[in-house]
Design a protein around this motif. Structure first.
Motif, PDB file in Angstrom:
ATOM      1  N   LEU A  63       0.842  -1.198   0.000  1.00  0.00           N
ATOM      2  CA  LEU A  63       0.000   0.000   0.000  1.00  0.00           C
ATOM      3  C   LEU A  63       0.881   1.254   0.000  1.00  0.00           C
ATOM      4  CD1 LEU A  63      -2.662  -1.293   2.490  1.00  0.00           C
ATOM      5  CD2 LEU A  63      -3.136  -0.513   0.167  1.00  0.00           C
ATOM      6  N   PRO A  64       0.491   2.284  -0.730  1.00  0.00           N
ATOM      7  CA  PRO A  64       1.312   3.494  -0.870  1.00  0.00           C
ATOM      8  C   PRO A  64       1.259   4.390   0.364  1.00  0.00           C
ATOM      9  CG  PRO A  64      -0.739   3.768  -2.071  1.00  0.00           C
ATOM     10  CD  PRO A  64      -0.745   2.356  -1.542  1.00  0.00           C
ATOM     11  N   ARG A  65       2.002   4.016   1.379  1.00  0.00           N
ATOM     12  CA  ARG A  65       2.075   4.811   2.603  1.00  0.00           C
ATOM     13  C   ARG A  65       3.452   5.455   2.706  1.00  0.00           C
ATOM     14  NH1 ARG A  65      -2.263   3.270   5.704  1.00  0.00           N
ATOM     15  NH2 ARG A  65      -3.085   1.154   5.395  1.00  0.00           N
ATOM     16  N   SER A  66       3.507   6.602   3.338  1.00  0.00           N
ATOM     17  CA  SER A  66       4.793   7.254   3.562  1.00  0.00           C
ATOM     18  C   SER A  66       5.563   6.499   4.642  1.00  0.00           C
ATOM     19  CB  SER A  66       4.593   8.702   3.997  1.00  0.00           C
ATOM     20  OG  SER A  66       4.000   8.751   5.294  1.00  0.00           O
ATOM     21  N   LEU A  67       6.874   6.697   4.687  1.00  0.00           N
ATOM     22  CA  LEU A  67       7.678   6.036   5.708  1.00  0.00           C
ATOM     23  C   LEU A  67       7.225   6.411   7.119  1.00  0.00           C
ATOM     24  CD1 LEU A  67      10.014   4.210   6.512  1.00  0.00           C
ATOM     25  CD2 LEU A  67      11.552   6.182   6.269  1.00  0.00           C
ATOM     26  N   PRO A  68       6.967   7.694   7.425  1.00  0.00           N
ATOM     27  CA  PRO A  68       6.465   8.005   8.771  1.00  0.00           C
ATOM     28  C   PRO A  68       5.167   7.274   9.108  1.00  0.00           C
ATOM     29  CG  PRO A  68       7.242  10.010   7.703  1.00  0.00           C
ATOM     30  CD  PRO A  68       7.252   8.929   6.657  1.00  0.00           C
ATOM     31  N   GLU A  69       4.282   7.140   8.123  1.00  0.00           N
ATOM     32  CA  GLU A  69       3.032   6.410   8.362  1.00  0.00           C
ATOM     33  C   GLU A  69       3.313   4.947   8.686  1.00  0.00           C
ATOM     34  OE1 GLU A  69      -0.453   8.443   5.674  1.00  0.00           O
ATOM     35  OE2 GLU A  69       1.114   7.358   4.606  1.00  0.00           O
ATOM     36  N   ARG A  70       4.230   4.346   7.956  1.00  0.00           N
ATOM     37  CA  ARG A  70       4.557   2.945   8.192  1.00  0.00           C
ATOM     38  C   ARG A  70       5.210   2.742   9.555  1.00  0.00           C
ATOM     39  NH1 ARG A  70       6.988   1.005   2.297  1.00  0.00           N
ATOM     40  NH2 ARG A  70       5.042   1.281   1.125  1.00  0.00           N
ATOM     41  N   LEU A  71       6.105   3.638   9.900  1.00  0.00           N
ATOM     42  CA  LEU A  71       6.813   3.502  11.172  1.00  0.00           C
ATOM     43  C   LEU A  71       5.880   3.738  12.358  1.00  0.00           C
ATOM     44  CD1 LEU A  71      10.209   5.293  10.408  1.00  0.00           C
ATOM     45  CD2 LEU A  71       9.728   2.838  10.444  1.00  0.00           C
ATOM     46  N   ALA A  72       4.816   4.495  12.141  1.00  0.00           N
ATOM     47  CA  ALA A  72       3.872   4.775  13.227  1.00  0.00           C
ATOM     48  C   ALA A  72       2.964   3.587  13.517  1.00  0.00           C
ATOM     49  CB  ALA A  72       3.025   5.998  12.880  1.00  0.00           C
ATOM     50  N   MET A  73       2.940   2.619  12.634  1.00  0.00           N
ATOM     51  CA  MET A  73       2.069   1.456  12.815  1.00  0.00           C
ATOM     52  C   MET A  73       2.787   0.410  13.658  1.00  0.00           C
ATOM     53  SD  MET A  73       0.767   1.310   8.830  1.00  0.00           S
ATOM     54  CE  MET A  73      -0.529   0.094   9.009  1.00  0.00           C
ATOM     55  N   ASP A  74       2.088  -0.159  14.635  1.00  0.00           N
ATOM     56  CA  ASP A  74       2.708  -1.215  15.425  1.00  0.00           C
ATOM     57  C   ASP A  74       2.733  -2.508  14.624  1.00  0.00           C
ATOM     58  OD1 ASP A  74       0.178  -2.398  15.587  1.00  0.00           O
ATOM     59  OD2 ASP A  74      -0.203  -1.664  17.618  1.00  0.00           O
TER      60      ASP A  74
END
Length: 205
Positions: A63-74
């Motif tokens: 899914l096209p998520r930004s790196l900050p978005e991905r890192l914020a996910m547990d």
């Protein structure tokens, strides 16, 4: 990488044995850095090249998520939200298995049309997850040690951002491997030694 022909031939034989009218869906799953892409490319060549074999990359369905978005996910959220497995199911696996998409309004796959009458190898982490496993004719686990995979990932870069992503991704990856028991759900396991080890790399699990 020097791949021993007799070892590749054993894997190719396992795939062709499952093919019906030269058509088969194959999953190559395993950790990032396990060698799945390399193995898929080699197998496609030995199966007859582009005329007979197609490789689909699971990375094309992230899914096209930004790196900050991905890192914020547990870890649990990452497992649920990094990989767009419903799109892979609807655009590739269901059509090739002869079943219509769950969402009949779905558009064709953005990575290109996959023709029928071919062996299709789908490689990538989570490509054999439980929701998708039944669509394949053959499921492989490319079982490479976590340490070797990490060294290969480090070879791709050592920036702080990349290191943070590797840490988060590997946590999600281990969650997937352990909670879904991938090693017990596959048909065959290919050990990383298939590249150099003279002993047979293929075993039934």
């Amino acid at each position: 990488m020097a791949v021993k022909p007799q070892q590749i031939h054993r894997i190719v034989a396992a795939i062709t044995a499952r093919a019906v009218h030269d058509t088969a869906l194959v999953a190559l799953d395993g950790r990032a850095g396990a060698g799945k892409t390399t193995l898929a490319t080699i197998l496609a060549e030995h199966l007859g090249g582009p005329q007979r074999a197609t490789v689909i990359h699971g990375d094309d369905y992230l899914l096209p998520r930004s790196l900050p978005e991905r890192l914020a996910m547990d870890t649990v959220a990452g497992y649920a939200g990094y990989f767009d497995w419903p799109r892979l199911r609807d655009h590739v696996l269901m059509p090739l298995s002869g079943r219509p998409p769950a969402d009949r309004a779905s558009r064709p796959a953005t990575v290109g049309t996959v023709p029928r009458g071919k062996i299709v190898i789908v490689e990538g982490v989570q490509t054999a997850r439980p929701e998708l496993a039944a669509y394949y004719d053959l499921r492989f686990f490319v079982d490479t040690s976590a340490d070797l995979c990490l060294r290969r990932l480090h070879d791709r870069g050592r920036t702080p951002e990349w290191e943070a992503w590797i840490t988060r991704w590997r946590a999600v990856e281990e969650y997937y491997l352990t909670t879904t028991h991938l090693h017990t759900r596959v048909d065959l396991t290919v050990h990383d030694g298939y590249l150099t080890d003279p002993t047979p790399p293929l075993r039934t699990t």
